[in-house]
Design a protein around this motif. Sequence first.
Motif, mmCIF file in Angstrom:
data_model
loop_
_atom_site.group_PDB
_atom_site.id
_atom_site.type_symbol
_atom_site.label_atom_id
_atom_site.label_comp_id
_atom_site.label_asym_id
_atom_site.label_seq_id
_atom_site.Cartn_x
_atom_site.Cartn_y
_atom_site.Cartn_z
ATOM 1 N N SER A 80 -82.115 32.580 62.925
ATOM 2 C CA SER A 80 -83.198 31.769 62.394
ATOM 3 C C SER A 80 -84.106 31.249 63.505
ATOM 4 O O SER A 80 -83.643 30.761 64.525
ATOM 5 C CB SER A 80 -82.624 30.589 61.608
ATOM 6 O OG SER A 80 -83.652 29.683 61.266
ATOM 7 N N LEU A 81 -85.395 31.336 63.285
ATOM 8 C CA LEU A 81 -86.376 30.821 64.236
ATOM 9 C C LEU A 81 -86.596 29.325 64.047
ATOM 10 O O LEU A 81 -87.283 28.700 64.843
ATOM 11 C CB LEU A 81 -87.709 31.554 64.075
ATOM 12 C CG LEU A 81 -87.679 33.056 64.353
ATOM 13 C CD1 LEU A 81 -89.041 33.681 64.077
ATOM 14 C CD2 LEU A 81 -87.236 33.330 65.774
ATOM 15 N N ASP A 82 -86.040 28.759 62.999
ATOM 16 C CA ASP A 82 -86.203 27.336 62.704
ATOM 17 C C ASP A 82 -85.122 26.480 63.346
ATOM 18 O O ASP A 82 -84.983 25.316 63.013
ATOM 19 C CB ASP A 82 -86.203 27.099 61.187
ATOM 20 C CG ASP A 82 -87.441 27.677 60.527
ATOM 21 O OD1 ASP A 82 -88.416 27.982 61.239
ATOM 22 O OD2 ASP A 82 -87.443 27.818 59.298
ATOM 23 N N GLY A 83 -84.335 27.074 64.232
ATOM 24 C CA GLY A 83 -83.297 26.312 64.902
ATOM 25 C C GLY A 83 -82.011 26.186 64.109
ATOM 26 O O GLY A 83 -81.076 25.541 64.539
ATOM 27 N N GLU A 84 -81.975 26.799 62.950
ATOM 28 C CA GLU A 84 -80.754 26.782 62.158
ATOM 29 C C GLU A 84 -79.915 27.997 62.560
ATOM 30 O O GLU A 84 -80.434 28.976 63.065
ATOM 31 C CB GLU A 84 -81.090 26.817 60.671
ATOM 32 C CG GLU A 84 -81.933 25.611 60.257
ATOM 33 C CD GLU A 84 -82.465 25.720 58.837
ATOM 34 O OE1 GLU A 84 -81.906 26.497 58.045
ATOM 35 O OE2 GLU A 84 -83.434 25.026 58.548
ATOM 36 N N GLN A 88 -82.130 34.994 59.475
ATOM 37 C CA GLN A 88 -83.478 34.920 58.910
ATOM 38 C C GLN A 88 -84.023 36.326 58.728
ATOM 39 O O GLN A 88 -83.929 37.167 59.621
ATOM 40 C CB GLN A 88 -84.415 34.132 59.824
ATOM 41 C CG GLN A 88 -85.835 34.063 59.286
ATOM 42 C CD GLN A 88 -86.739 33.157 60.092
ATOM 43 O OE1 GLN A 88 -86.278 32.357 60.909
ATOM 44 N NE2 GLN A 88 -88.036 33.263 59.867
ATOM 45 N N TYR A 90 -87.129 38.210 58.950
ATOM 46 C CA TYR A 90 -88.442 38.003 59.550
ATOM 47 C C TYR A 90 -89.508 38.820 58.837
ATOM 48 O O TYR A 90 -90.618 38.347 58.619
ATOM 49 C CB TYR A 90 -88.451 38.421 61.028
ATOM 50 C CG TYR A 90 -87.426 37.786 61.914
ATOM 51 C CD1 TYR A 90 -87.201 36.412 61.923
ATOM 52 C CD2 TYR A 90 -86.679 38.570 62.782
ATOM 53 C CE1 TYR A 90 -86.262 35.849 62.774
ATOM 54 C CE2 TYR A 90 -85.745 38.019 63.644
ATOM 55 C CZ TYR A 90 -85.536 36.651 63.629
ATOM 56 O OH TYR A 90 -84.603 36.113 64.479
ATOM 57 N N TRP A 120 -89.369 33.252 54.921
ATOM 58 C CA TRP A 120 -90.642 32.651 54.533
ATOM 59 C C TRP A 120 -91.434 33.704 53.782
ATOM 60 O O TRP A 120 -91.505 34.855 54.211
ATOM 61 C CB TRP A 120 -91.422 32.193 55.764
ATOM 62 C CG TRP A 120 -90.799 31.039 56.472
ATOM 63 C CD1 TRP A 120 -89.903 31.098 57.506
ATOM 64 C CD2 TRP A 120 -91.001 29.655 56.201
ATOM 65 N NE1 TRP A 120 -89.550 29.826 57.889
ATOM 66 C CE2 TRP A 120 -90.216 28.917 57.111
ATOM 67 C CE3 TRP A 120 -91.778 28.959 55.272
ATOM 68 C CZ2 TRP A 120 -90.173 27.528 57.120
ATOM 69 C CZ3 TRP A 120 -91.744 27.577 55.288
ATOM 70 C CH2 TRP A 120 -90.956 26.873 56.203
ATOM 71 N N ALA A 142 -89.764 23.590 51.432
ATOM 72 C CA ALA A 142 -90.478 23.595 52.716
ATOM 73 C C ALA A 142 -91.642 24.579 52.651
ATOM 74 O O ALA A 142 -91.551 25.629 52.026
ATOM 75 C CB ALA A 142 -89.527 23.981 53.844
ATOM 76 N N LYS A 144 -95.311 25.957 55.123
ATOM 77 C CA LYS A 144 -96.041 25.908 56.389
ATOM 78 C C LYS A 144 -97.239 26.838 56.292
ATOM 79 O O LYS A 144 -97.309 27.701 55.416
ATOM 80 C CB LYS A 144 -95.143 26.316 57.561
ATOM 81 C CG LYS A 144 -94.714 27.782 57.550
ATOM 82 C CD LYS A 144 -93.871 28.127 58.761
ATOM 83 C CE LYS A 144 -93.482 29.610 58.730
ATOM 84 N NZ LYS A 144 -92.735 30.010 59.899
ATOM 85 N N ASP A 146 -99.739 29.305 58.915
ATOM 86 C CA ASP A 146 -99.913 29.901 60.231
ATOM 87 C C ASP A 146 -101.213 29.341 60.814
ATOM 88 O O ASP A 146 -102.254 29.418 60.166
ATOM 89 C CB ASP A 146 -100.002 31.419 60.072
ATOM 90 C CG ASP A 146 -100.116 32.164 61.380
ATOM 91 O OD1 ASP A 146 -100.644 31.602 62.365
ATOM 92 O OD2 ASP A 146 -99.677 33.323 61.424
ATOM 93 N N ARG A 156 -90.554 28.476 52.123
ATOM 94 C CA ARG A 156 -89.222 28.875 52.597
ATOM 95 C C ARG A 156 -88.296 29.091 51.407
ATOM 96 O O ARG A 156 -88.290 28.325 50.451
ATOM 97 C CB ARG A 156 -88.644 27.835 53.537
ATOM 98 C CG ARG A 156 -87.331 28.302 54.178
ATOM 99 C CD ARG A 156 -86.894 27.439 55.312
ATOM 100 N NE ARG A 156 -86.694 26.073 54.878
ATOM 101 C CZ ARG A 156 -86.473 25.051 55.705
ATOM 102 N NH1 ARG A 156 -86.442 25.223 57.000
ATOM 103 N NH2 ARG A 156 -86.303 23.850 55.211
#
Length: 159
Positions: A80-84, A88, A90, A120, A142, A144, A146, A156
């Motif tokens: 995961s790029l979200d720190g989890e 993920q 991608y 995402w 969640a 977001k 870009d 998400r």
Amino acid sequence: MDFTLRAPEPKDIEALAQLHTQCWKQSYAHLLPADYFTAQRLESRRLLWGRLIGDENPKLRRVVAEEKGELVGLALAGPSLDGECQLQLYSLYLLAQSHGTGIGQALFDAVLGAEPGMLWVARDNPRATAFYLRNGFAFDGAEKADPEVPQMIELRMLR
């Protein structure tokens, strides 16, 4: 439909850059400015795929789908790029001509399978959203945007 899944190779970089760009055109042209698909954008895809193919991280999962000698889809997953700490997804892209053939599901299964994960998805991509819902994902609230493409809101999903 007869197709093959395999790991991408350095010889695929140009075809992957073209495929990735074409899939973005087919999926997101209605969300992006008309001048979005520049030569520089294509070059950034070449550089991206050159890095991804050369990346030796054993947690990175890369698969392409080939049909009649041509690349028609790609999938990419990893930490995961979200720190989890979960997996993920991608990228999962398939040319529109191959939608509904089972290739997208095969790509998805090759990089994520039944494992828990996150991804995402563009809010304005109902086809992808329906696919992920069928595969057990659910929105967690969640979202977001870009910074390069603020009109593309991503939501998400978790499983």
